[in-house]
Design a protein around this motif. Structure first.
Motif, PDB file in Angstrom:
ATOM      1  N   THR A 118       0.844  -1.189   0.000  1.00  0.00           N
ATOM      2  CA  THR A 118       0.000   0.000   0.000  1.00  0.00           C
ATOM      3  C   THR A 118       0.879   1.239   0.000  1.00  0.00           C
ATOM      4  O   THR A 118       1.574   1.472   0.979  1.00  0.00           O
ATOM      5  CB  THR A 118      -0.921   0.023   1.238  1.00  0.00           C
ATOM      6  N   PRO A 119       0.917   2.029  -1.078  1.00  0.00           N
ATOM      7  CA  PRO A 119       0.282   1.728  -2.362  1.00  0.00           C
ATOM      8  C   PRO A 119       1.035   0.625  -3.100  1.00  0.00           C
ATOM      9  O   PRO A 119       2.180   0.343  -2.763  1.00  0.00           O
ATOM     10  CB  PRO A 119       0.420   3.062  -3.113  1.00  0.00           C
ATOM     11  N   ALA A 120       0.365   0.032  -4.093  1.00  0.00           N
ATOM     12  CA  ALA A 120       1.003  -1.024  -4.881  1.00  0.00           C
ATOM     13  C   ALA A 120       2.295  -0.485  -5.489  1.00  0.00           C
ATOM     14  O   ALA A 120       2.340   0.643  -5.995  1.00  0.00           O
ATOM     15  CB  ALA A 120       0.046  -1.487  -5.974  1.00  0.00           C
ATOM     16  N   LEU A 121       3.348  -1.296  -5.424  1.00  0.00           N
ATOM     17  CA  LEU A 121       4.684  -0.852  -5.823  1.00  0.00           C
ATOM     18  C   LEU A 121       4.893  -0.861  -7.330  1.00  0.00           C
ATOM     19  O   LEU A 121       4.692  -1.890  -7.981  1.00  0.00           O
ATOM     20  CB  LEU A 121       5.733  -1.794  -5.231  1.00  0.00           C
ATOM     21  N   ALA A 174      -2.827  -7.954   1.682  1.00  0.00           N
ATOM     22  CA  ALA A 174      -4.123  -7.823   1.013  1.00  0.00           C
ATOM     23  C   ALA A 174      -4.862  -6.614   1.579  1.00  0.00           C
ATOM     24  O   ALA A 174      -4.540  -6.129   2.662  1.00  0.00           O
ATOM     25  CB  ALA A 174      -4.944  -9.098   1.210  1.00  0.00           C
ATOM     26  N   THR A 175      -5.849  -6.116   0.846  1.00  0.00           N
ATOM     27  CA  THR A 175      -6.649  -4.995   1.310  1.00  0.00           C
ATOM     28  C   THR A 175      -8.090  -5.444   1.461  1.00  0.00           C
ATOM     29  O   THR A 175      -8.727  -5.758   0.473  1.00  0.00           O
ATOM     30  CB  THR A 175      -6.604  -3.820   0.311  1.00  0.00           C
ATOM     31  N   PRO A 176      -8.630  -5.522   2.682  1.00  0.00           N
ATOM     32  CA  PRO A 176      -7.894  -5.357   3.940  1.00  0.00           C
ATOM     33  C   PRO A 176      -7.008  -6.570   4.213  1.00  0.00           C
ATOM     34  O   PRO A 176      -7.216  -7.608   3.614  1.00  0.00           O
ATOM     35  CB  PRO A 176      -9.020  -5.262   4.970  1.00  0.00           C
ATOM     36  N   ALA A 177      -6.033  -6.396   5.117  1.00  0.00           N
ATOM     37  CA  ALA A 177      -5.137  -7.497   5.473  1.00  0.00           C
ATOM     38  C   ALA A 177      -5.960  -8.682   5.961  1.00  0.00           C
ATOM     39  O   ALA A 177      -6.912  -8.521   6.724  1.00  0.00           O
ATOM     40  CB  ALA A 177      -4.164  -7.040   6.552  1.00  0.00           C
ATOM     41  N   LEU A 178      -5.610  -9.870   5.476  1.00  0.00           N
ATOM     42  CA  LEU A 178      -6.407 -11.070   5.726  1.00  0.00           C
ATOM     43  C   LEU A 178      -6.178 -11.671   7.114  1.00  0.00           C
ATOM     44  O   LEU A 178      -5.047 -11.953   7.488  1.00  0.00           O
ATOM     45  CB  LEU A 178      -6.029 -12.161   4.734  1.00  0.00           C
ATOM     46  N   THR A 179      -7.256 -11.888   7.819  1.00  0.00           N
ATOM     47  CA  THR A 179      -7.198 -12.770   8.985  1.00  0.00           C
ATOM     48  C   THR A 179      -7.068 -14.184   8.448  1.00  0.00           C
ATOM     49  O   THR A 179      -7.750 -14.562   7.498  1.00  0.00           O
ATOM     50  CB  THR A 179      -8.477 -12.619   9.827  1.00  0.00           C
ATOM     51  N   LEU A 203     -12.029 -11.591  -2.170  1.00  0.00           N
ATOM     52  CA  LEU A 203     -11.826 -10.141  -1.996  1.00  0.00           C
ATOM     53  C   LEU A 203     -11.928  -9.428  -3.347  1.00  0.00           C
ATOM     54  O   LEU A 203     -12.520  -8.351  -3.457  1.00  0.00           O
ATOM     55  CB  LEU A 203     -10.453  -9.860  -1.367  1.00  0.00           C
ATOM     56  N   LYS A 204     -11.368 -10.057  -4.372  1.00  0.00           N
ATOM     57  CA  LYS A 204     -11.419  -9.474  -5.720  1.00  0.00           C
ATOM     58  C   LYS A 204     -12.874  -9.340  -6.188  1.00  0.00           C
ATOM     59  O   LYS A 204     -13.280  -8.300  -6.707  1.00  0.00           O
ATOM     60  CB  LYS A 204     -10.629 -10.381  -6.673  1.00  0.00           C
ATOM     61  N   ALA A 205     -13.644 -10.398  -5.985  1.00  0.00           N
ATOM     62  CA  ALA A 205     -15.055 -10.370  -6.407  1.00  0.00           C
ATOM     63  C   ALA A 205     -15.817  -9.293  -5.636  1.00  0.00           C
ATOM     64  O   ALA A 205     -16.635  -8.565  -6.212  1.00  0.00           O
ATOM     65  CB  ALA A 205     -15.689 -11.740  -6.181  1.00  0.00           C
ATOM     66  N   LEU A 206     -15.528  -9.157  -4.341  1.00  0.00           N
ATOM     67  CA  LEU A 206     -16.259  -8.186  -3.524  1.00  0.00           C
ATOM     68  C   LEU A 206     -15.887  -6.750  -3.885  1.00  0.00           C
ATOM     69  O   LEU A 206     -16.707  -5.841  -3.745  1.00  0.00           O
ATOM     70  CB  LEU A 206     -16.015  -8.453  -2.030  1.00  0.00           C
ATOM     71  N   THR A 247     -18.187  -5.144  -6.203  1.00  0.00           N
ATOM     72  CA  THR A 247     -19.549  -4.884  -5.739  1.00  0.00           C
ATOM     73  C   THR A 247     -19.507  -3.647  -4.840  1.00  0.00           C
ATOM     74  O   THR A 247     -18.452  -3.049  -4.645  1.00  0.00           O
ATOM     75  CB  THR A 247     -20.092  -6.062  -4.892  1.00  0.00           C
ATOM     76  N   SER A 248     -20.656  -3.293  -4.278  1.00  0.00           N
ATOM     77  CA  SER A 248     -20.660  -2.151  -3.356  1.00  0.00           C
ATOM     78  C   SER A 248     -20.431  -2.607  -1.911  1.00  0.00           C
ATOM     79  O   SER A 248     -20.417  -1.795  -0.998  1.00  0.00           O
ATOM     80  CB  SER A 248     -21.994  -1.410  -3.474  1.00  0.00           C
ATOM     81  N   PHE A 249     -20.281  -3.916  -1.724  1.00  0.00           N
ATOM     82  CA  PHE A 249     -20.062  -4.428  -0.359  1.00  0.00           C
ATOM     83  C   PHE A 249     -18.648  -4.128   0.110  1.00  0.00           C
ATOM     84  O   PHE A 249     -17.689  -4.319  -0.639  1.00  0.00           O
ATOM     85  CB  PHE A 249     -20.303  -5.940  -0.301  1.00  0.00           C
ATOM     86  N   ARG A 250     -18.539  -3.682   1.342  1.00  0.00           N
ATOM     87  CA  ARG A 250     -17.227  -3.400   1.904  1.00  0.00           C
ATOM     88  C   ARG A 250     -16.787  -4.534   2.839  1.00  0.00           C
ATOM     89  O   ARG A 250     -17.621  -5.093   3.556  1.00  0.00           O
ATOM     90  CB  ARG A 250     -17.258  -2.077   2.684  1.00  0.00           C
TER      91      ARG A 250
END
Lengths: 341, 341
Positions: free
Chosen positions: A293-296, B292-297, B264-267, B270-273
């Motif tokens: 973040t941001p992508a490099l 990842a955005t957001p960082a993955l649990t 995450l890519k699919a979401l 969409t308008s889902f956060r």
């Protein structure tokens, strides 16, 4: 007593070459599945048994390629750096595709690895993959060549080096990313990374960077350089030195993505925003670079292609076919971190 | 004629054991540098030469460990999935630390790999690393055991399997991440990932997930499951099915990080956060998961420790020391993507 069936018999019945039989019996993916199964069926019908040791001795082939990994002095003692790991993966895969096993051996530059393969029949050829000062082992490469060992080296062509090399154009990569930054309007630059002869890859990147700045008259007053080995920590530390100075440059050019990740980390702890206040670029296109973040923005060395080239070139050399040096072009990957100041 | 010097002579002069001499001459890092250099100097003084082949034949050791990588059916034909790659790196490193070379060989489950090492002296022992249906090769493991081949398998203990296994507790990992999600107040769940016996790791994660939901009375009406193999594309596609249904669950539990990245890519389209509208969790802690955005649990399988355990357990087996199965605990890594609904 009935004669034992030979691979020649199988080849005759199957209507294929003996080498196709050998590949099929080794389950090489180079032979399509149907043909492979047909040949294996014929072998079973003839009660044919491969005498692996005898067959290897006869052809003096182990169907194995050795990968000598020279300790990356920049890595900690437990992890392989992401670029090396990616190369390890692609070489492993390329060997599998070619029907070879891969013998991986960590070595120190100082050790007698050049003698290791002289008498043994452990591998048909060697891939040398390492960072650091190649000049230190020139005499060992000469010895490998004298004793007729087939080998391919990862790195740029160097006329002082015996043997064949496959590399990626670090000079061009450093130049291209810098030209791109200049095109975006950036005027002041800092470079983070060791730019000395003991780190020839970084040095070539730095020279490309420097020449691009020179060409646009930006070198003299507008550039600073900070040493760092290729780790996130070293990038972070070098950033502290840079941040302690009076003025922030428009852009920080890093000799590797790991360094750039450390720089991004350091900048997150300040009020400076990337890329609005300062742009950052890396080198290597390691997997996480796209997710930073941001992508490099970075420069890609195509490790998949590199692994394939190393393996196919070595196999050609083993088969006494002509081979030559190859320098892959580096590829600029533009993402968000370089901004458009 | 003067007798040729032996390793016994060197051991006597150096005041160390013969195995220390052997290690020092193999440059094993197990012997400290000073001692190594002293022993090597004595060997040079005595004009001692290791006859590698003879010495290997005598002790029937190749100082090599074979790693059989079973094709990951979920990977494309050119790349190794990040978890496998990480294991490859840690096993390579662990072998180097123990003074062994690593022979890497891709295999198909159907092939005769169990016979490959019967007659050859290519490796002292075998590590089996693969996804998929272990039951398919039970008889081959039995054959390995019969012929006295030392081997260690990556995977959970299974009483139907011969040999020793080192694994990570997928059931516990699936349960722990689900318990954490329930603790955050999430009520409705979807699971993405093949949860059948042909994918035993995913199935164990799913069973842990299911049991946690059951325990809290959340299973019946509040849970859906979608099949996906371990790729970003499969995660993306499964998300489309889920998004086409009426109601979004509170949380999407993915059987791997690659699947979660696809989700995450699919979401993002969409308008889902994430995590405000829907939480997402992965499994494996691959390097990009933290970025990842957001960082993955996610749930960590400690690949560094796994590589060390596989190698040290195998070496114990080679040395006829007692060994036993070991199941590493899985470790929950909480980041942003699981939210706190």
């Amino acid at each position: 007593m009935k004669e034992k069936a030979t691979s020649f018999d199988i080849a005759h019945i199957a209507g294929v070459s003996q080498s196709t039989v050998s590949r099929a019996l080794n389950n090489s993916p180079l032979v399509n599945l149907e043909t492979r199964q047909r040949i294996q069926q014929i072998a079973r019908d003839l009660n044919y048994k491969v005498d692996k040791n005898a067959s290897n001795l006869r052809k003096q082939k182990s169907n194995t390629i050795a990968l000598l990994l020279f300790e990356d002095p920049t890595s900690d003692d437990s992890m392989i750096n992401p670029f090396f790991l990616s190369m390890l993966g692609s070489i492993t895969r390329a060997c599998a595709t070619a029907g070879y096993d891969l013998l991986v051996s960590f070595q120190n530059l100082d050790d007698d690895w050049h003698a290791e393969f002289e008498d043994s029949n452990k591998a048909d050829g060697i891939i040398l993959l390492g960072y650091g000062d190649y000049t230190a082992y020139r005499t060992k490469l000469a010895q490998l060549e004298e004793q007729g060992t087939h080998f391919v080296r990862w790195g740029a062509h160097d006329e002082n080096h015996p043997g064949v090399s496959i590399g990626c154009d670090n000079y061009q990569g450093g130049r291209d990313v810098t030209e791109h930054l200049i095109g975006l309007g950036h005027k002041t630059f800092a470079f983070i990374g060791d730019a000395q002869s003991h780190a020839p890859e970084f040095q070539a990147r730095f020279m490309g960077y420097q020449d691009a700045l020179k060409k646009h008259g930006l070198l003299c007053a507008n550039h600073r350089q900070f040493n760092a080995i290729s780790t996130e920590d070293a990038g972070y530390e070098a950033s502290q030195l840079l941040l302690n100075e009076d003025n922030l440059p428009d852009v920080i050019v890093c000799a590797s993505d790991l360094i750039a990740l450390g720089v991004l980390k350091a900048l997150r702890q300040t009020s400076f925003r990337v890329p609005e206040d300062v742009a950052v670029v890396g080198y290597d296109n390691i997997p996480v670079s796209a997710f930073a973040t941001p992508a490099l923005t970075t420069v890609r060395q195509n490790t998949k292609r590199a692994g394939e080239l190393l393996v196919t070139t070595l196999i050609k050399a083993i088969n006494k076919e002509p081979v030559e040096d190859y320098l892959m072009p580096a590829e600029l990957i533009v993402r968000q971190s370089c901004g458009s100041k």
